[in-house]
Design a protein around this motif. Structure first.
Motif, PDB file in Angstrom:
ATOM      1  N   TRP A 263       0.861  -1.178   0.000  1.00 62.24           N
ATOM      2  CA  TRP A 263       0.000   0.000   0.000  1.00 62.24           C
ATOM      3  C   TRP A 263       0.895   1.224   0.000  1.00 62.24           C
ATOM      4  O   TRP A 263       1.755   1.384   0.888  1.00 62.24           O
ATOM      5  CB  TRP A 263      -0.900  -0.004   1.229  1.00 62.24           C
ATOM      6  CG  TRP A 263      -1.899  -1.117   1.229  1.00 62.24           C
ATOM      7  CD1 TRP A 263      -1.669  -2.427   1.508  1.00 62.24           C
ATOM      8  CD2 TRP A 263      -3.295  -1.006   0.927  1.00 62.24           C
ATOM      9  NE1 TRP A 263      -2.831  -3.145   1.396  1.00 62.24           N
ATOM     10  CE2 TRP A 263      -3.846  -2.307   1.044  1.00 62.24           C
ATOM     11  CE3 TRP A 263      -4.129   0.045   0.577  1.00 62.24           C
ATOM     12  CZ2 TRP A 263      -5.189  -2.571   0.823  1.00 62.24           C
ATOM     13  CZ3 TRP A 263      -5.462  -0.209   0.353  1.00 62.24           C
ATOM     14  CH2 TRP A 263      -5.989  -1.495   0.471  1.00 62.24           C
ATOM     15  N   ALA A 285       0.974  -5.508   3.436  1.00 58.97           N
ATOM     16  CA  ALA A 285      -0.168  -6.136   4.103  1.00 58.97           C
ATOM     17  C   ALA A 285      -0.446  -7.454   3.408  1.00 58.97           C
ATOM     18  O   ALA A 285      -0.225  -7.589   2.197  1.00 58.97           O
ATOM     19  CB  ALA A 285      -1.401  -5.223   4.046  1.00 58.97           C
ATOM     20  N   HIS A 292      -6.858  -2.839   5.821  1.00 51.94           N
ATOM     21  CA  HIS A 292      -5.423  -2.524   5.812  1.00 51.94           C
ATOM     22  C   HIS A 292      -5.207  -1.034   5.556  1.00 51.94           C
ATOM     23  O   HIS A 292      -4.342  -0.408   6.187  1.00 51.94           O
ATOM     24  CB  HIS A 292      -4.710  -3.365   4.762  1.00 51.94           C
ATOM     25  CG  HIS A 292      -4.838  -4.843   4.979  1.00 51.94           C
ATOM     26  ND1 HIS A 292      -4.353  -5.468   6.100  1.00 51.94           N
ATOM     27  CD2 HIS A 292      -5.449  -5.802   4.239  1.00 51.94           C
ATOM     28  CE1 HIS A 292      -4.619  -6.773   6.028  1.00 51.94           C
ATOM     29  NE2 HIS A 292      -5.292  -6.987   4.911  1.00 51.94           N
ATOM     30  N   ARG A 295      -5.963   0.696   8.776  1.00 48.50           N
ATOM     31  CA  ARG A 295      -4.873   0.589   9.759  1.00 48.50           C
ATOM     32  C   ARG A 295      -3.733   1.545   9.415  1.00 48.50           C
ATOM     33  O   ARG A 295      -3.201   2.239  10.285  1.00 48.50           O
ATOM     34  CB  ARG A 295      -4.369  -0.850   9.791  1.00 48.50           C
ATOM     35  CG  ARG A 295      -3.105  -1.050  10.620  1.00 48.50           C
ATOM     36  CD  ARG A 295      -2.629  -2.480  10.559  1.00 48.50           C
ATOM     37  NE  ARG A 295      -2.411  -2.941   9.196  1.00 48.50           N
ATOM     38  CZ  ARG A 295      -1.314  -2.686   8.494  1.00 48.50           C
ATOM     39  NH1 ARG A 295      -0.335  -1.952   9.016  1.00 48.50           N
ATOM     40  NH2 ARG A 295      -1.177  -3.156   7.266  1.00 48.50           N
TER      41      ARG A 295
END
Length: 512
Positions: A263, A285, A292, A295
């Motif tokens: 990401w 991730a 994700h 987070r």
């Protein structure tokens, strides 16, 4: 051009000249045919149908081979040309420019004699200067550190010796610059460690791949606080880009690879005149779920520019990340779907949509680099009218086009993300598309092609840390090797954790 007076009177000599001329013409025709085939191949690679194109990286490789082949044909043609016909002026090519910071080694080539034919002495009236790029292959050297021991002859108070200098890898072979070289070779130049080991062995330096892996792992651990500082700095921004790309990871238990994701969180505020440093942070991730992204973005509140992936929608819930997050979507993705339809054949509806989106981009070109207020004013004055046309076009044709058709799907995509696509009309900082972050993840794709997959989830996380710092260096015109060598040395000598922000790439004093 030969005149009649230049031709020999002997018939056999004339025949020999004719045969030689025919042979030269035949070779010339063959070269022309080869060049034409190369041009056709180049056009196919560049402009052929999507199904016939190579991917961008393969296209670059094909282009290199085509240009190499064309240069070889030119060289052959020049070699065959008679000396009298060769031009004194070299063929125009893009030779590039040699930067001023490179060291210069001067060589002066004097005539064999400075005495004139008349007997006088020649004096200098000027000179011709040319510069050529010279490369000294990478040279290994050994840093020998001696620490003498001293003792007093008059007493027995003990031995005096300077303390051993701090090292990134205590008791290890490499200097911090060597570790930096390994990191840059692997994550910037896309050379897997086993290939680096082969290169070193040619210099007689035998290093096992596992030894290099140990250096990389230790460096990744030491650099993680700098990565955390980079991520924290990015999340203090009011606007970011986000995207994700595949990261195949070996799954030893199943003897195959699984699909993880990198990401990417990026900041590039140059289009609206901000002086905030550029940055990119990758986070690994094990999946692509929106959880994700949630987070990773904890603590961020602002505009997030993304593509149309549905996983980002969960970020809009106020109790997820923060109440201030707004999603701006990507007109490039919307346009891409319409362009694909136009390539399949006549498609007046899609062509009209492509034209309208193109009108939006033309306005953006004019306001690029202006402050947010000026950009917003131009958009409200000019872009808003185009958006109204797009909305009318969308509403009209959605009611008449089959929902499941390619055009229906493209129109559905635009309608689904309409609010986020129009958000740029309310904020001068927002871009029309997400291309900024898509460009920054290309090195990840290149490394993926060379390394095929990461060996473990932990390896992918290390990959993300080091790639983030190297790519941020490149974005800020900082030499990654110089920055890594200096930063690893600072960490080894006890740089204070409270001052870790000083180590961020954009604070490095040496710029390229």
């Amino acid at each position: 051009m030969l005149s009649a007076a230049d031709l020999p009177d002997d018939i056999d000599a004339l025949k020999a000249m004719l045969v030689a001329s025919e042979a030269r013409n035949l070779r010339k025709d063959e070269r022309i045919e080869r060049l034409e085939k190369l041009v056709v191949a180049f056009k196919q690679a560049a402009f052929g149908r999507k199904s016939e194109k190579s991917d961008p990286d393969q296209f670059e490789l094909a282009l290199e081979d085509l240009e190499t082949a064309i240069a070889a044909v030119h060289a052959e043609e020049e070699a065959d040309a008679p000396a009298a016909r060769r031009s004194a002026k070299p063929r125009a090519v893009n030779r590039g420019a040699l930067p001023d910071h490179l060291p210069r080694i001067e060589e002066v080539i004097e005539p064999e004699s400075l005495t004139c034919a008349c007997g006088g002495c020649l004096h200098c009236i000027g000179e011709d200067v040319s510069e050529r790029l010279d490369i000294v292959p990478a040279q290994f050297r050994v840093i020998v550190t001696r620490r003498p021991k001293y003792a007093c002859r008059s007493c027995t108070d003990g031995v005096m010796q300077a303390p051993a200098p701090a090292r990134l890898i205590p008791g290890g072979l490499p200097t911090e610059a060597t570790v930096a070289h390994v990191l840059v070779s692997k994550y910037a130049d896309h050379l897997p460690l086993y290939r680096q080991a082969q290169i070193y062995s040619r210099q007689g330096v035998v290093l096992d791949r596992s030894t290099l892996a140990d250096w990389v792992g230790r460096a990744a651990f030491e650099l993680r606080p700098v990565f955390d500082a980079l991520m924290a700095d990015l999340k203090r921004s009011t606007k970011l880009f986000m995207d994700e790309t595949r990261a195949p990871v070996l799954d030893p238990g199943k003897r195959k690879t699984k699909t993880g994701y990198f990401w990417a969180l990026a900041r590039d505020d140059r289009p609206w005149g901000s002086e905030a440093p550029l940055g990119i942070a990758f986070s690994y991730a094990p999946g692509r779920g929106g959880c994700h992204a949630e987070r990773i973005l904890q603590g961020f509140g602002g505009v997030l520019q993304v593509d149309g992936y549905a996983g980002y929608n969960r970020l809009l819930a106020p109790d997820r990340v923060g109440p201030d997050i707004r999603l701006a979507f990507c007109w490039a993705h919307a346009r891409r779907k319409l362009v694909e339809i136009t390539r399949a054949g006549p498609a007046p509806i899609a062509e009209e949509g492509v034209k309208l989106v193109g009108d939006l981009y033309r306005i953006e070109v004019e306001v690029r680099g202006c402050d947010p207020a000026a950009r917003l004013a131009a958009r409200q004055e000019r872009s808003a009218a185009i958006i109204a046309e797009v909305e009318a076009w969308l509403t009209h044709h959605r009611a008449r086009v089959a929902t499941k058709s390619p055009l229906g799907e493209a129109l559905k995509y635009i309608a689904k993300y309409w609010d986020g696509l129009c958000l740029f009309l309310t904020d001068g900082r927002i871009e029309l598309d997400n291309n900024t972050v898509e460009r920054t993840i290309r090195p990840i794709a290149l490394n993926r092609k060379n390394a095929l997959f990461a060996g473990h989830d932990a390896g992918a996380k290390n990959w993300a840390v080091i790639a983030s710092l190297i790519e941020t260096c490149k974005l800020n015109a900082v030499d990654p090797h110089a920055w890594l060598a200096a930063t690893l040395s600072a960490i080894a000598t006890g740089h204070m954790q409270s001052q870790v922000d000083d180590l961020l790439p954009w604070n490095y004093p040496g710029k390229v």
